[in-house]
Every structure is written in structure tokens, then in C-alpha cells.
Scaffold this active site. Sequence first.
Site, PDB file in Angstrom:
ATOM      1  N   ASP A   9      42.571  51.737  31.949  1.00 17.23           N
ATOM      2  CA  ASP A   9      42.807  51.007  33.293  1.00 17.23           C
ATOM      3  C   ASP A   9      41.626  49.705  33.046  1.00 17.23           C
ATOM      4  OD1 ASP A   9      43.758  50.140  35.899  1.00 17.23           O
ATOM      5  OD2 ASP A   9      41.970  51.175  36.433  1.00 17.23           O
ATOM      6  N   ASP A  11      40.251  47.555  36.058  1.00 16.36           N
ATOM      7  CA  ASP A  11      39.653  47.444  37.454  1.00 16.36           C
ATOM      8  C   ASP A  11      39.190  48.628  37.879  1.00 16.36           C
ATOM      9  OD1 ASP A  11      39.956  44.564  37.435  1.00 16.36           O
ATOM     10  OD2 ASP A  11      41.665  44.775  38.730  1.00 16.36           O
ATOM     11  N   GLY A  46      44.909  49.436  41.912  1.00 18.00           N
ATOM     12  CA  GLY A  46      45.996  49.669  40.889  1.00 18.00           C
ATOM     13  C   GLY A  46      47.421  49.325  41.557  1.00 18.00           C
ATOM     14  N   ARG A  49      49.610  42.737  42.948  1.00 23.11           N
ATOM     15  CA  ARG A  49      49.339  41.636  43.818  1.00 23.11           C
ATOM     16  C   ARG A  49      49.934  41.553  45.242  1.00 23.11           C
ATOM     17  NH1 ARG A  49      48.595  36.093  41.148  1.00 23.11           N
ATOM     18  NH2 ARG A  49      47.689  37.335  39.711  1.00 23.11           N
ATOM     19  N   SER A 118      46.714  43.812  36.348  1.00 23.98           N
ATOM     20  CA  SER A 118      46.191  42.710  36.620  1.00 23.98           C
ATOM     21  C   SER A 118      46.370  41.542  35.832  1.00 23.98           C
ATOM     22  CB  SER A 118      44.707  42.889  36.792  1.00 23.98           C
ATOM     23  OG  SER A 118      43.899  41.422  37.255  1.00 23.98           O
ATOM     24  N   ASN A 120      44.920  38.760  35.663  1.00 27.62           N
ATOM     25  CA  ASN A 120      43.639  38.516  35.326  1.00 27.62           C
ATOM     26  C   ASN A 120      42.896  39.063  34.197  1.00 27.62           C
ATOM     27  OD1 ASN A 120      43.421  35.719  37.228  1.00 27.62           O
ATOM     28  ND2 ASN A 120      43.859  37.632  38.576  1.00 27.62           N
ATOM     29  N   ASP A 172      41.147  55.112  37.821  1.00 27.72           N
ATOM     30  CA  ASP A 172      40.407  55.114  38.967  1.00 27.72           C
ATOM     31  C   ASP A 172      41.407  55.327  40.076  1.00 27.72           C
ATOM     32  OD1 ASP A 172      41.169  52.482  38.709  1.00 27.72           O
ATOM     33  OD2 ASP A 172      39.628  52.147  40.543  1.00 27.72           O
TER      34      ASP A 172
HETATM   35  P1  B16 Z   1      45.822  40.578  39.988  1.00 31.39           P
HETATM   36  P2  B16 Z   1      44.057  47.761  37.482  1.00 31.39           P
HETATM   37  C1  B16 Z   1      44.633  46.271  39.497  1.00 31.39           C
HETATM   38  O1  B16 Z   1      44.186  46.403  38.455  1.00 31.39           O
HETATM   39  C2  B16 Z   1      43.825  46.107  40.571  1.00 31.39           C
HETATM   40  O2  B16 Z   1      43.424  47.657  40.813  1.00 31.39           O
HETATM   41  C3  B16 Z   1      44.714  46.025  41.849  1.00 31.39           C
HETATM   42  O3  B16 Z   1      43.664  45.971  43.174  1.00 31.39           O
HETATM   43  C4  B16 Z   1      44.993  44.456  41.884  1.00 31.39           C
HETATM   44  O4  B16 Z   1      46.050  44.209  42.933  1.00 31.39           O
HETATM   45  C5  B16 Z   1      46.151  44.527  40.605  1.00 31.39           C
HETATM   46  O5  B16 Z   1      45.161  44.648  39.419  1.00 31.39           O
HETATM   47  C6  B16 Z   1      46.713  43.148  40.458  1.00 31.39           C
HETATM   48  O6  B16 Z   1      45.560  42.356  40.102  1.00 31.39           O
HETATM   49  O7  B16 Z   1      46.004  40.278  41.505  1.00 31.39           O
HETATM   50  O8  B16 Z   1      44.703  40.113  39.276  1.00 31.39           O
HETATM   51  O9  B16 Z   1      47.144  40.527  39.022  1.00 31.39           O
HETATM   52  O10 B16 Z   1      43.338  48.611  38.408  1.00 31.39           O
HETATM   53  O11 B16 Z   1      45.586  48.096  36.979  1.00 31.39           O
HETATM   54  O12 B16 Z   1      43.194  47.183  36.252  1.00 31.39           O
HETATM   55 MG    MG Z   2      41.957  50.287  38.514  1.00 35.63          MG
END
Ligand code: B16
Ligand code: MG
Length: 218
Positions: A9, A11, A46, A49, A118, A120, A172
Amino acid sequence: MSLKAIIFDLDGVLTDTAKYHYLAWKKLADELGLYFDESINESLKGVSRINSFEIILEENNASKNYTDREKEILANKKNDYYKEMIEQLTPNDILEGIVPFITEARNNGMKCAVASISKNAPRVLELLNISNMFDYIADAALVKRPKPDPEIFLTCAYALGCKPDECIGIEDAQAGIEAIHAAGMKSVGINVSVTSVAPDIPLKSTAELDFKILSRFG
Ligand code: B16
Ligand code: MG
């Protein structure tokens, strides 16, 4: 060892972007007069958005106050704040123990992938300067079913040419641990607030990651 791949993962595992997600949601929530705190932010880990925004609205009994289109526009606004904030990331923001762990895994012939929902993620990996440490980075835009569905972990296994039981996932978030287990993989949890399924190997932080611990999986 029958393990062939490690799926990370992003984030909360490779770097701590939760604080930027928090600050960006907080900025939007303040503008909209919505309540938002660290504990609500914890439940967004996790989570996609748009579903994150839905959780914030539900916490405020405000879901019915916005149309789907308005929700989309506002979630995109949060993303604009987030994108601006993450430009501060540098390789110093890679969590402790990650680079030596991946280096040792790769030296031992393991393939590595990133399973982040994410959108991003590619930019974050670029800013951390670790994109080239991975054989595959899942495209969150193509994932139809978010974690706890196993889709993103299975996509990574398929792209790496590995069977699910040859992969371990590192997460996490509770939803992520569920996704790993639903994919038929073993899990390592990083400081997971367990509310249902526990990780196979729970660690307090990435500093405890050590290639040798994977031998526990046989
Ligand atoms: P984005 P992961 C997740 O990343 C984040 O934990 C979560 O808080 C966020 O809302 C989600 O990505 C979407 O992210 O808005 O940047 O597309 O934990 O899967 O790496
Ligand atoms: Mg995460």
C-alpha cells in the site's frame, strides 16, 4: 521460500500522506461548515476519495444536502488542495525501514508492486524518487471496486505473473487487510487499528520491517 512478490500500500506504508489528506479535508470541511477531526480522518484510511467525502457528510448528517454532482466537485476541490500540499514531499518522507526492506527483498529475487487506491500515487512515488523500485504500480483509475474488495491486489499479482498465495500484502488500513486476505494473500499490518480481521503479522511501524520476518510465511 514460496513467496515471490510483495505488494505495498502507499499511504501509511511507504510514506505518511494521511496528514496531508487530513489537512486538505479539514480545509474543505471548514469552508463548508462541516465538523471534521483526526478520528474521522482515521476512518478514511484506504477509503476512496468520493467515499471519504460521503463519510464526512454522514458524520454531519449532511449527505442529503448535496447532489452527486456537487459531491464530485467538492471532492475534486479537496484533491486540488491535497495535490498542492504533497508537492512538499521529498525522499526524506519515505517511512523508516522501507528502502532497506525493498532493497533486500529485490536482492532476494522478490518482485514488488504498489496497490494504492490513490489516484495521486504515481506523483507521490515520483516525489519520493522510488518509482523505479517497483515492477508494477496499479492504476487506481482502473480499479472498479475499492478495498476491502481484493481487486487491486489481484490485479498486481496478475501483472507480476504470480499466484495470490505467492504474494504478501503490506497495509496500514483495516479495509486493506481485508482486501489482502480476500485475495488469498498473507498480510503484514503497519499500526492497523483492528476492528475485524487482524493482519497475519502485525507491526507497530515500518521500522520493524525486516526481510527475515517473511520466513514466518514459509
Ligand atoms: P486520492 P492508499 C488511499 O491511499 C488513502 O489511504 C485514502 O485516505 C485516500 O482517500 C485514498 O487513497 C484516495 O486517494 O484522493 O489521492 O485518490 O492507502 O490506498 O495508498
Ligand atoms: Mg494506506
